[in-house]
Design a protein around this motif. Structure first.
Motif, PDB file in Angstrom:
ATOM      1  N   SER A  64       0.461 -10.992  -5.118  1.00 48.83           N
ATOM      2  CA  SER A  64       0.719  -9.914  -6.075  1.00 48.83           C
ATOM      3  C   SER A  64       0.200  -8.578  -5.551  1.00 48.83           C
ATOM      4  CB  SER A  64       0.068 -10.248  -7.423  1.00 48.83           C
ATOM      5  OG  SER A  64      -1.332 -10.364  -7.281  1.00 48.83           O
ATOM      6  N   GLN A  65      -0.883  -8.610  -4.779  1.00 50.05           N
ATOM      7  CA  GLN A  65      -1.390  -7.368  -4.201  1.00 50.05           C
ATOM      8  C   GLN A  65      -0.393  -6.775  -3.201  1.00 50.05           C
ATOM      9  OE1 GLN A  65      -3.920  -5.561  -5.080  1.00 50.05           O
ATOM     10  NE2 GLN A  65      -3.384  -4.015  -3.546  1.00 50.05           N
ATOM     11  N   GLN A  66       0.174  -7.655  -2.368  1.00 54.66           N
ATOM     12  CA  GLN A  66       1.199  -7.187  -1.424  1.00 54.66           C
ATOM     13  C   GLN A  66       2.417  -6.661  -2.171  1.00 54.66           C
ATOM     14  OE1 GLN A  66       1.428 -10.900   0.699  1.00 54.66           O
ATOM     15  NE2 GLN A  66       0.505 -10.017   2.533  1.00 54.66           N
ATOM     16  N   LEU A  67       2.729  -7.316  -3.283  1.00 59.94           N
ATOM     17  CA  LEU A  67       3.878  -6.890  -4.082  1.00 59.94           C
ATOM     18  C   LEU A  67       3.635  -5.498  -4.664  1.00 59.94           C
ATOM     19  CD1 LEU A  67       6.647  -7.881  -5.052  1.00 59.94           C
ATOM     20  CD2 LEU A  67       5.515  -8.773  -7.084  1.00 59.94           C
ATOM     21  N   ARG A  68       2.440  -5.245  -5.125  1.00 63.04           N
ATOM     22  CA  ARG A  68       2.110  -3.909  -5.635  1.00 63.04           C
ATOM     23  C   ARG A  68       2.338  -2.844  -4.557  1.00 63.04           C
ATOM     24  NH1 ARG A  68      -2.178  -6.950  -8.010  1.00 63.04           N
ATOM     25  NH2 ARG A  68      -2.001  -6.973 -10.288  1.00 63.04           N
ATOM     26  N   ILE A  69       1.943  -3.185  -3.352  1.00 66.64           N
ATOM     27  CA  ILE A  69       2.110  -2.237  -2.253  1.00 66.64           C
ATOM     28  C   ILE A  69       3.594  -1.997  -1.981  1.00 66.64           C
ATOM     29  CG2 ILE A  69       1.724  -1.881   0.215  1.00 66.64           C
ATOM     30  CD1 ILE A  69      -0.881  -3.501  -0.110  1.00 66.64           C
ATOM     31  N   LEU A  70       4.394  -3.085  -1.979  1.00 63.29           N
ATOM     32  CA  LEU A  70       5.826  -2.960  -1.725  1.00 63.29           C
ATOM     33  C   LEU A  70       6.493  -2.095  -2.787  1.00 63.29           C
ATOM     34  CD1 LEU A  70       6.844  -6.596  -0.697  1.00 63.29           C
ATOM     35  CD2 LEU A  70       6.747  -4.593   0.788  1.00 63.29           C
ATOM     36  N   ILE A  71       6.139  -2.345  -4.047  1.00 64.78           N
ATOM     37  CA  ILE A  71       6.752  -1.589  -5.140  1.00 64.78           C
ATOM     38  C   ILE A  71       6.391  -0.116  -5.037  1.00 64.78           C
ATOM     39  CG2 ILE A  71       6.756  -1.277  -7.647  1.00 64.78           C
ATOM     40  CD1 ILE A  71       6.376  -4.325  -7.872  1.00 64.78           C
ATOM     41  N   GLY A  72       5.137   0.156  -4.696  1.00 63.31           N
ATOM     42  CA  GLY A  72       4.729   1.536  -4.515  1.00 63.31           C
ATOM     43  C   GLY A  72       5.486   2.210  -3.399  1.00 63.31           C
ATOM     44  N   ARG A  73       5.718   1.501  -2.324  1.00 62.65           N
ATOM     45  CA  ARG A  73       6.394   2.086  -1.173  1.00 62.65           C
ATOM     46  C   ARG A  73       7.861   2.386  -1.443  1.00 62.65           C
ATOM     47  NH1 ARG A  73       3.767  -1.704   3.631  1.00 62.65           N
ATOM     48  NH2 ARG A  73       1.801  -0.561   3.812  1.00 62.65           N
ATOM     49  N   ILE A  74       8.544   1.488  -2.146  1.00 59.30           N
ATOM     50  CA  ILE A  74       9.968   1.734  -2.368  1.00 59.30           C
ATOM     51  C   ILE A  74      10.198   2.913  -3.302  1.00 59.30           C
ATOM     52  CG2 ILE A  74      10.644  -0.655  -1.931  1.00 59.30           C
ATOM     53  CD1 ILE A  74      10.955  -1.023  -4.932  1.00 59.30           C
ATOM     54  N   GLN A  75       9.185   3.257  -4.123  1.00 52.70           N
ATOM     55  CA  GLN A  75       9.330   4.397  -5.022  1.00 52.70           C
ATOM     56  C   GLN A  75       8.954   5.720  -4.353  1.00 52.70           C
ATOM     57  OE1 GLN A  75       7.870   3.676  -9.147  1.00 52.70           O
ATOM     58  NE2 GLN A  75       7.476   1.601  -8.434  1.00 52.70           N
ATOM     59  N   ASP A  76       8.236   5.637  -3.235  1.00 48.75           N
ATOM     60  CA  ASP A  76       7.886   6.841  -2.500  1.00 48.75           C
ATOM     61  C   ASP A  76       9.115   7.392  -1.778  1.00 48.75           C
ATOM     62  OD1 ASP A  76       5.300   6.639  -3.320  1.00 48.75           O
ATOM     63  OD2 ASP A  76       4.613   5.557  -1.535  1.00 48.75           O
ATOM     64  N   GLU A  77       8.968   8.574  -1.238  1.00 52.87           N
ATOM     65  CA  GLU A  77      10.067   9.180  -0.486  1.00 52.87           C
ATOM     66  C   GLU A  77      10.103   8.606   0.937  1.00 52.87           C
ATOM     67  OE1 GLU A  77      12.377  11.062  -1.645  1.00 52.87           O
ATOM     68  OE2 GLU A  77      11.489  11.113  -3.642  1.00 52.87           O
ATOM     69  N   SER A  78      10.198   7.303   1.029  1.00 52.98           N
ATOM     70  CA  SER A  78      10.268   6.648   2.333  1.00 52.98           C
ATOM     71  C   SER A  78      11.705   6.661   2.836  1.00 52.98           C
ATOM     72  CB  SER A  78       9.749   5.212   2.238  1.00 52.98           C
ATOM     73  OG  SER A  78      10.478   4.507   1.258  1.00 52.98           O
ATOM     74  N   SER A  79      11.890   6.268   4.076  1.00 52.12           N
ATOM     75  CA  SER A  79      13.240   6.235   4.634  1.00 52.12           C
ATOM     76  C   SER A  79      14.043   5.117   4.000  1.00 52.12           C
ATOM     77  CB  SER A  79      13.162   6.026   6.148  1.00 52.12           C
ATOM     78  OG  SER A  79      12.704   4.716   6.442  1.00 52.12           O
ATOM     79  N   GLU A  80      15.361   5.226   4.091  1.00 54.72           N
ATOM     80  CA  GLU A  80      16.226   4.185   3.550  1.00 54.72           C
ATOM     81  C   GLU A  80      15.977   2.852   4.259  1.00 54.72           C
ATOM     82  OE1 GLU A  80      17.326   4.943   0.783  1.00 54.72           O
ATOM     83  OE2 GLU A  80      19.352   5.756   0.866  1.00 54.72           O
ATOM     84  N   ALA A  81      15.691   2.904   5.541  1.00 57.13           N
ATOM     85  CA  ALA A  81      15.415   1.674   6.286  1.00 57.13           C
ATOM     86  C   ALA A  81      14.167   0.986   5.741  1.00 57.13           C
ATOM     87  CB  ALA A  81      15.244   1.984   7.770  1.00 57.13           C
TER      88      ALA A  81
END
Length: 406
Positions: free
Chosen positions: A89-106
């Motif tokens: 769940s901790q890794q999942l929190r990180i993933l969810i945070g990252r996809i909402q950031d202005e990260s690249s489409e890749a």
């Protein structure tokens, strides 16, 4: 199992290509591809004659148990430990945070792929995602931000997998209709137009889920491009699951006269007629097609289109005893009794509709259906071209004298 240990990496070889779940009874098609028995049987019984993975036409539908793979899966299930999670769940929190950031489409694509794998693994994982704080709102936010097709498809995949979880439908609804919903609908149109088959099915199902009240149905129906694309998919695609999703969506939004008129303008009556006349149309899809046709027959534009579409009345008569009997009777009653359409009356008689209407009257149908049938018999006897109505009934009465028309 704790909240921190929810997911075990599943070897891809052990997953059914259809459901992506671990196979319980692996069987192989003549193409050499292995599926879980229940999933491939459902595919074949739905009328398909191809291998879902390769789309090759099958020389036979014989299923061969894959005993070696079955033993490997059994050994893996026996020895795998829930204490070795690949996604916590901790890794999942990180993933969810990252996809909402202005990260690249890749980056978004990679993060979403991991979340999709997580959701596919088990029902418990899907519940975990649905209950995760702000996950639903975050994934809808990605839908609004992204322009890459693969990212959009992954978003729809996740949403489709968790939409049945408690409260998710309402949260998706709130996120879209209280934000820039115009942008979200443009993304749905993009997937319906250019996405993969499964993504088109998922987006149509999600669209239906959004039609929760009169206001949301109105807003969806305002999108003319959206309605046009849905009807085009009914006409151009042959997949029964896609047809099922599209028909359900159209039924959900076709509640006002203006929406029905718009659907008719986009050619819905012609498309429904083709679906009803097609012998390969699944009974459930035929029933939904008839239901939708009954809905549009209540507006003037729909009745005009039914009258002008040469195949429509014949298609209704053809399906009268097979699927959607009540809706089929309602269409004929509306056209012949309420509006006295001479062209439709003639087609019904020439298509042996009188016989079928009498048979419906004799069956265990609801009282209001029987009453509509009785009025149809009267209308057809006196309202057709000279002699044709009586001739149609006369042919029937010489063979089945125990049924007396009203």
């Amino acid at each position: 199992m704790g909240r921190e240990e929810l997911h075990i990496t599943v070897p891809s070889l052990f997953r059914c290509p259809i459901s992506m779940e671990v196979m319980k009874s692996p069987v192989s098609l003549p193409t050499g591809v292995t599926y879980d028995r229940s999933n491939i049987q459902h595919w074949l019984e739905s009328g398909h004659d191809t291998c879902p993975a390769t789309m090759q036409v099958l020389p036979s539908k014989h299923l061969v148990p894959n005993l070696t793979l079955h033993r490997l899966i059994h050994l893996w299930l026996h020895h795998s430990s829930p204490r070795s999670p690949s996604t916590t769940s901790q890794q999942l929190r990180i993933l969810i945070g990252r996809i909402q950031d202005e990260s690249s489409e890749a980056d978004r694509r990679d993060h979403l792929t991991k979340i999709v794998d997580f959701a596919r693994a088990s029902e418990e994982n899907r519940r975990f995602l649905a209950d995760f704080d702000h996950f639903v709102e975050g994934i809808v936010g990605v839908l609004c931000k992204s322009a890459e097709m693969e990212v959009l498809e992954l978003v729809f995949r996740v949403l489709d997998m968790i939409m049945s979880q408690n409260g998710v439908k309402e949260r998706v609804f709130s996120s879209i209709f209280r934000s820039n919903y115009q942008n979200c609908f443009s993304k749905i149109c993009s997937v319906l137009r250019n996405g993969s088959l499964i993504s088109k099915i998922e987006s149509a199902r999600i669209l239906q889920s959004l039609a929760l009240d009169a206001e949301s149905k109105r807003r969806i129906a305002e999108k003319e491009e959206l309605l046009s694309l849905l009807i085009h998919l009914l006409s151009s695609e042959n997949d029964p699951d896609l047809h099922d999703a599209v028909l359900s969506c159209l039924i959900a939004v076709a509640v006002t006269r203006s929406v029905k008129a718009r659907l008719v303008w986009f050619g819905l009556v012609r498309v429904l007629s083709e679906r009803l006349l097609n012998p390969n149309t699944k009974p459930s899809n035929a029933e939904k097609s008839m239901n939708l046709l009954s809905m549009v027959s209540t507006c003037a534009e729909g009745r005009c289109a039914i009258s002008e579409e040469e195949k429509c009345a014949a298609a209704v008569v053809e399906r009268l005893m097979k699927a959607g009997t009540e809706d089929a009777v309602a269409v004929l009653w509306c056209m012949c009794c309420v509006h006295g359409d001479r062209k439709v009356k003639d087609v019904v008689v020439k298509s042996n509709g009188m016989t079928k209407i009498l048979l419906v009257m004799q069956s265990e149908c609801e009282g209001h259906v029987r009453r509509m049938c009785a009025e149809l018999v009267k209308a057809l006897r006196v309202g057709c071209k000279s002699g044709e109505g009586a001739l149609g009934l006369g042919r029937y009465e010489t063979k089945t004298t125990h049924i007396m028309p009203c």
